[in-house]
Design a protein around this motif. Structure first.
Motif, PDB file in Angstrom:
ATOM      1  N   MET A   1      -5.301   4.018  -2.011  1.00  0.00           N
ATOM      2  CA  MET A   1      -5.055   2.666  -1.536  1.00  0.00           C
ATOM      3  C   MET A   1      -3.702   2.194  -2.032  1.00  0.00           C
ATOM      4  SD  MET A   1      -7.032  -0.603  -0.889  1.00  0.00           S
ATOM      5  CE  MET A   1      -8.480   0.359  -0.873  1.00  0.00           C
ATOM      6  N   THR A   2      -2.915   1.613  -1.154  1.00  0.00           N
ATOM      7  CA  THR A   2      -1.629   1.037  -1.531  1.00  0.00           C
ATOM      8  C   THR A   2      -1.744  -0.469  -1.426  1.00  0.00           C
ATOM      9  OG1 THR A   2      -0.474   2.979  -0.658  1.00  0.00           O
ATOM     10  CG2 THR A   2       0.843   1.012  -1.024  1.00  0.00           C
ATOM     11  N   VAL A   3      -1.379  -1.149  -2.513  1.00  0.00           N
ATOM     12  CA  VAL A   3      -1.468  -2.612  -2.543  1.00  0.00           C
ATOM     13  C   VAL A   3      -0.148  -3.211  -3.026  1.00  0.00           C
ATOM     14  CG1 VAL A   3      -3.967  -2.644  -2.914  1.00  0.00           C
ATOM     15  CG2 VAL A   3      -2.447  -2.632  -4.871  1.00  0.00           C
ATOM     16  N   GLY A   4       0.115  -4.415  -2.584  1.00  0.00           N
ATOM     17  CA  GLY A   4       1.299  -5.135  -3.039  1.00  0.00           C
ATOM     18  C   GLY A   4       1.073  -5.704  -4.428  1.00  0.00           C
ATOM     19  N   ASP A   5       2.117  -5.676  -5.249  1.00  0.00           N
ATOM     20  CA  ASP A   5       2.049  -6.226  -6.603  1.00  0.00           C
ATOM     21  C   ASP A   5       3.208  -7.201  -6.807  1.00  0.00           C
ATOM     22  OD1 ASP A   5       1.278  -6.706  -9.206  1.00  0.00           O
ATOM     23  OD2 ASP A   5       2.124  -4.865  -9.998  1.00  0.00           O
ATOM     24  N   GLY A   6       3.281  -8.191  -5.938  1.00  0.00           N
ATOM     25  CA  GLY A   6       4.313  -9.216  -6.041  1.00  0.00           C
ATOM     26  C   GLY A   6       5.708  -8.632  -6.047  1.00  0.00           C
ATOM     27  N   ASP A   7       6.534  -9.110  -6.971  1.00  0.00           N
ATOM     28  CA  ASP A   7       7.923  -8.667  -7.048  1.00  0.00           C
ATOM     29  C   ASP A   7       8.072  -7.229  -7.535  1.00  0.00           C
ATOM     30  OD1 ASP A   7       8.805 -11.086  -6.109  1.00  0.00           O
ATOM     31  OD2 ASP A   7       9.208 -11.910  -8.103  1.00  0.00           O
ATOM     32  N   ASN A   8       6.967  -6.595  -7.966  1.00  0.00           N
ATOM     33  CA  ASN A   8       7.010  -5.195  -8.399  1.00  0.00           C
ATOM     34  C   ASN A   8       6.898  -4.229  -7.237  1.00  0.00           C
ATOM     35  OD1 ASN A   8       7.317  -5.842 -11.095  1.00  0.00           O
ATOM     36  ND2 ASN A   8       5.123  -5.823 -11.485  1.00  0.00           N
ATOM     37  N   GLY A   9       6.683  -4.731  -6.045  1.00  0.00           N
ATOM     38  CA  GLY A   9       6.577  -3.865  -4.875  1.00  0.00           C
ATOM     39  C   GLY A   9       5.174  -3.307  -4.699  1.00  0.00           C
ATOM     40  N   LEU A  10       5.082  -2.122  -4.129  1.00  0.00           N
ATOM     41  CA  LEU A  10       3.792  -1.495  -3.834  1.00  0.00           C
ATOM     42  C   LEU A  10       3.349  -0.594  -4.977  1.00  0.00           C
ATOM     43  CD1 LEU A  10       4.412  -0.530  -0.110  1.00  0.00           C
ATOM     44  CD2 LEU A  10       3.171  -2.508  -0.985  1.00  0.00           C
ATOM     45  N   VAL A  11       2.031  -0.554  -5.202  1.00  0.00           N
ATOM     46  CA  VAL A  11       1.429   0.355  -6.177  1.00  0.00           C
ATOM     47  C   VAL A  11       0.323   1.124  -5.456  1.00  0.00           C
ATOM     48  CG1 VAL A  11       0.236   0.592  -8.388  1.00  0.00           C
ATOM     49  CG2 VAL A  11       1.917  -1.230  -8.083  1.00  0.00           C
TER      50      VAL A  11
END
Length: 160
Positions: free
Chosen positions: A26-36
């Protein structure tokens, strides 16, 4: 990194019951850190794996069964599956971060902007690689250094 994922589970949720397919990515957004990117795994190590610890795919299995990665020299980069961001109890399922900006544990000073490699003395911990022109091949890079024991931000790209 909050809320629930498309699989219906929270990225911090662990369970004795399987809630998603093993190996589900699963790829999720982590705000200003981009995708994780995270992988759904099963802790088959025999003990709890703490948060922010490097894990590897268990030997002799194609399924996403994990255990704490051993010290440097005992593991190939291809075996590193990722870094836990939440503690996963023994015989429980949970999410492991495998790509993006994450938090890892170190037991000594780590310098910024260097390759991330396995610590030579503590299983599951990271340190920085060589500062020489012939850089060590790591599974990520340190973003912010730290002095002494604790956690730090790194960027990883694990293949396990």
């Amino acid at each position: 990194m909050s809320g629930f994922t498309a699989s219906g589970t929270s990225l911090t949720q662990t369970s004795a019951t399987q809630l998603a397919p093993l190996g589900f990515v699963m790829t999720v957004g982590d705000g200003d850190n981009g995708l994780v990117e995270y992988m759904y795994c099963y802790n088959d190590s025999g003990s709890e794996i703490a948060a922010n610890i490097v894990v590897q795919r268990k030997d002799a299995t194609v399924k996403a069964h994990i255990l704490i990665a051993p010290v440097a020299g005992s593991i190939k980069l291809e075996q590193v599956l990722g870094i836990t961001q939440t503690a996963i109890p023994s015989t429980h399922y949970g999410w492991v971060a495998r790509k993006g900006i994450v938090t890892a544990t170190a037991d000594a000073t780590v310098n910024a902007d260097l390759p991330v490699v396995m610590d030579a003395s503590t299983a599951g911990n990271v340190t920085h690689g060589s500062t020489s022109a012939t850089a060590v091949t790591g599974f990520g890079a340190t973003l912010a250094g730290r002095t002494g024991t604790g956690t730090l931000s790194i960027i990883i790209d694990c293949r396990g």
